[in-house]
Design an enzyme around this catalytic site. Structure first.
Site, PDB file in Angstrom:
ATOM      1  N   SER A  21       0.810  -1.218   0.000  1.00 42.42           N
ATOM      2  CA  SER A  21       0.000   0.000   0.000  1.00 42.42           C
ATOM      3  C   SER A  21       0.838   1.260   0.000  1.00 42.42           C
ATOM      4  O   SER A  21       0.439   2.278  -0.561  1.00 42.42           O
ATOM      5  CB  SER A  21      -0.935  -0.002   1.217  1.00 42.42           C
ATOM      6  OG  SER A  21      -1.834  -1.074   1.158  1.00 42.42           O
ATOM      7  N   GLU A  42       9.292  -6.910  -5.234  1.00 47.54           N
ATOM      8  CA  GLU A  42       8.131  -7.468  -4.536  1.00 47.54           C
ATOM      9  C   GLU A  42       8.319  -8.973  -4.343  1.00 47.54           C
ATOM     10  O   GLU A  42       8.675  -9.685  -5.292  1.00 47.54           O
ATOM     11  CB  GLU A  42       6.854  -7.190  -5.331  1.00 47.54           C
ATOM     12  CG  GLU A  42       5.622  -7.976  -4.924  1.00 47.54           C
ATOM     13  CD  GLU A  42       5.249  -7.822  -3.457  1.00 47.54           C
ATOM     14  OE1 GLU A  42       4.789  -8.810  -2.859  1.00 47.54           O
ATOM     15  OE2 GLU A  42       5.428  -6.699  -2.908  1.00 47.54           O
ATOM     16  N   ALA A  43       8.070  -9.444  -3.115  1.00 52.12           N
ATOM     17  CA  ALA A  43       8.242 -10.865  -2.816  1.00 52.12           C
ATOM     18  C   ALA A  43       7.201 -11.729  -3.505  1.00 52.12           C
ATOM     19  O   ALA A  43       7.467 -12.889  -3.829  1.00 52.12           O
ATOM     20  CB  ALA A  43       8.192 -11.083  -1.303  1.00 52.12           C
ATOM     21  N   HIS A 460      -4.461  -5.419  11.045  1.00 50.76           N
ATOM     22  CA  HIS A 460      -3.985  -4.042  10.918  1.00 50.76           C
ATOM     23  C   HIS A 460      -2.729  -3.802  11.760  1.00 50.76           C
ATOM     24  O   HIS A 460      -2.666  -2.855  12.536  1.00 50.76           O
ATOM     25  CB  HIS A 460      -5.078  -3.063  11.370  1.00 50.76           C
ATOM     26  CG  HIS A 460      -6.304  -3.068  10.529  1.00 50.76           C
ATOM     27  ND1 HIS A 460      -7.527  -2.594  10.984  1.00 50.76           N
ATOM     28  CD2 HIS A 460      -6.518  -3.487   9.250  1.00 50.76           C
ATOM     29  CE1 HIS A 460      -8.426  -2.729  10.027  1.00 50.76           C
ATOM     30  NE2 HIS A 460      -7.837  -3.264   8.971  1.00 50.76           N
TER      31      HIS A 460
END
Length: 536
Positions: A21, A42-43, A460
């Protein structure tokens, strides 16, 4: 652009670790607003899975089952939850958790950001971050002093409410909440004790609006942006107190790539502190025990973990729904808990919708609806720690859920509020039977036992590389998001939050990416000017 060995040898001005994000935002802004070369690592894979983009509730719920799209994290056993370990979904795909979340758009409360500034995050007060919220969004309610149009991320007001979800407006009025059905905007209001319809990140065609679709995809054609998927960053390469680049593993091969200006870590509240520790940045004792050389002894790395806790209060319905709900939380409100002052963010968020969202042991046949009281200002904190020195192991996650008595009391208040709403005139006619906690769970001891048995997370996690003043020894990054004691290295994601926001965290993560990009570009401009002066 396709990665080649020549690209690796040449290096990049900026390396962004993590296309979540915040990372998608940082990479987009650097690539589109400067001439700098940017590598985004990015993994996970690209967001090509069709169910990512299908915003129907069945498709969204399917993303929360174990799959290659998820990191597969679970907490260590939690004493506050009866010794249970709790799965914590984290998106391992372009867009990160914005590609698998429930699509709710919630900024939090004005007081959240003012408190960040009070805790040492200078420049992150509400009025300072508001322009970044506005710049990031394309709100279907139109522009205002609080809302933006024309930004990358589509935000829509949820209008397709189930009949039972509409009843919450009248039910809320019965217990003293204001009725916000006529355009109340909880993302603009300072006082949020009003029943509202949730807002969602959806595109005009109804598909999911993620950080990948909003920010990454429009920038993919640019020659100065390179994206590498399925690549796990093993460590940040440090030399002489400066981040020189990163090493990552892709297809079983180890690669090293240089960063001419900065490395920006955007891995999230678990992976960002994990990577820092693997690179020798973190609590000295923990690093020594794992045999990792200490590059920067920062005790705050991995500490201060906070997360939202939720518990279901669910009912079978006397009325069949005319169709499935199209959003997991349709209507809701925020409220302060007993003892909270008006200077504090609300302690509880209520989500309500026309579906049963309960653990299988409690479920019953028939249609129903669910209240979800969410503890959005938890006192309990935890940590992220190394499981070992290798990058292939997931970090140990211990949020310390419900270890503080005040958190128990706040959630009990949420259950009482849900029951009061269900027992009123507006919703009473819809209630056939309470299935969670259940009619026999009435006294305090049995309610606390219910919380410990069935409370969970809204996924979160924040706070594990928190911002603070430069003199704050427990802070990991300064207010410009620079890692203390290391040059050329920043963290920009949920991990930098000093305190968790009172609401779903994705909107705040996008804002962090926007502000981070501005901070980086300002320093990059100064650096470029200095270089020109030297050459002249």
């Amino acid at each position: 652009m396709v990665l080649t060995r020549d690209d690796i040898a040449a290096g990049y001005d900026f390396i962004v670790v993590g296309a979540g994000s915040s990372g998608c935002v940082v990479a987009h802004r650097l690539a589109t607003r400067t001439a700098a070369t940017v590598l985004l690592i990015e993994a996970g894979g690209p967001d090509s899975e069709p169910r990512i983009h299908d915003s129907s509730l069945d498709s969204v719920l399917s993303l929360w089952r174990p799959s290659a799209l998820d990191w597969g994290y679970a907490t260590v056993p939690q004493p506050g939850l009866g010794g249970r370990g709790v799965p914590v979904a984290r998106g391992r795909v372009s867009g990160g958790s914005s590609s698998i979340n429930a699509l709710l758009y919630v900024r939090g409360n004005r007081r959240d950001y003012d408190r960040w500034a009070e805790l040492g995050a200078t420049g992150w007060d509400y009025l300072s971050v508001l322009p970044y919220f506005r710049d990031s969004e394309n709100f279907d309610g139109g522009a205002s002093a609080y809302r933006g149009v024309g930004g990358p991320l589509n935000v829509v007001r949820h209008a397709d409410l189930t009949p039972v979800a509409r009843q919450l407006f009248d039910a809320g009025s019965e217990i003293g909440l204001r009725d916000g059905r006529d355009g109340f905007d909880y993302n603009a209001a300072e006082q949020q004790d009003t029943v509202f319809a949730y807002q969602a990140t959806k595109n005009p065609d109804g598909t999911r609006a993620s950080a990948a679709t909003a920010y990454l995809r429009p920038a993919l054609g640019r020659s100065n942006l390179t994206v590498v998927n399925q690549a796990l960053v093993a460590r940040i390469v440090l030399r002489g107190g400066r981040a020189q680049g990163v090493e990552y593993v892709r297809g079983g091969q180890l690669h090293r790539v240089r960063a001419g200006h900065e490395v920006i870590v955007c891995g999230g509240a678990f992976e960002s502190p994990h990577l820092l520790m693997l690179s020798g940045i973190g609590p000295a004792g923990q690093l020594r025990r794992q045999g990792i050389g200490i590059e920067a002894p920062l005790p705050g790395v991995g500490a201060n973990l906070q997360d939202h806790v939720v518990v279901p209060v669910a009912y079978l319905s006397t009325h069949a729904q005319p169709g499935p709900a199209s959003l997991i939380a349709e209507t809701g409100f925020f409220t302060r808990t007993a003892g909270q002052g008006t200077h504090e963010p609300p302690g509880l968020q209520m989500a309500f919708g026309g579906l049963k969202f309960v653990p299988p042991p409690l479920d019953r046949d028939g249609s129903g609806f669910t209240f979800a009281p969410v503890l959005v200002q938890p006192r309990s904190t935890g940590s992220v720690a190394l499981a070992g020195p290798g990058a292939g192991r997931r970090a140990l996650v211990d949020p310390g859920y419900l270890t503080e008595p005040a958190d128990i009391e706040a959630l009990l208040e949420g259950v009482r509020t849900a029951r009061a709403l269900a027992g009123g005139r507006a919703l009473g006619a819809w209630c056939k039977e309470e299935i969670a906690p259940g009619p026999r769970v009435r006294d305090r001891a049995s309610l606390v036992a219910y919380l410990r048995a069935y409370a969970g997370t809204l996924w979160h996690p924040v706070g594990t590389c928190r911002m603070g003043a430069e003199r704050d020894e427990s802070a990991v990054v300064d207010p410009r998001l620079r890692v203390r004691g290391v040059e050329g290295l920043r963290v920009a994601d949920a991990s930098v939050m000093p305190r968790i926001v009172a609401g779903n965290t994705n909107a705040a993560c996008v804002m962090i990416g926007e502000k981070a990009a501005d901070l980086i570009m300002a320093d990059y401009a100064v650096s470029a000017a200095d270089a020109r002066a030297v050459r002249s």
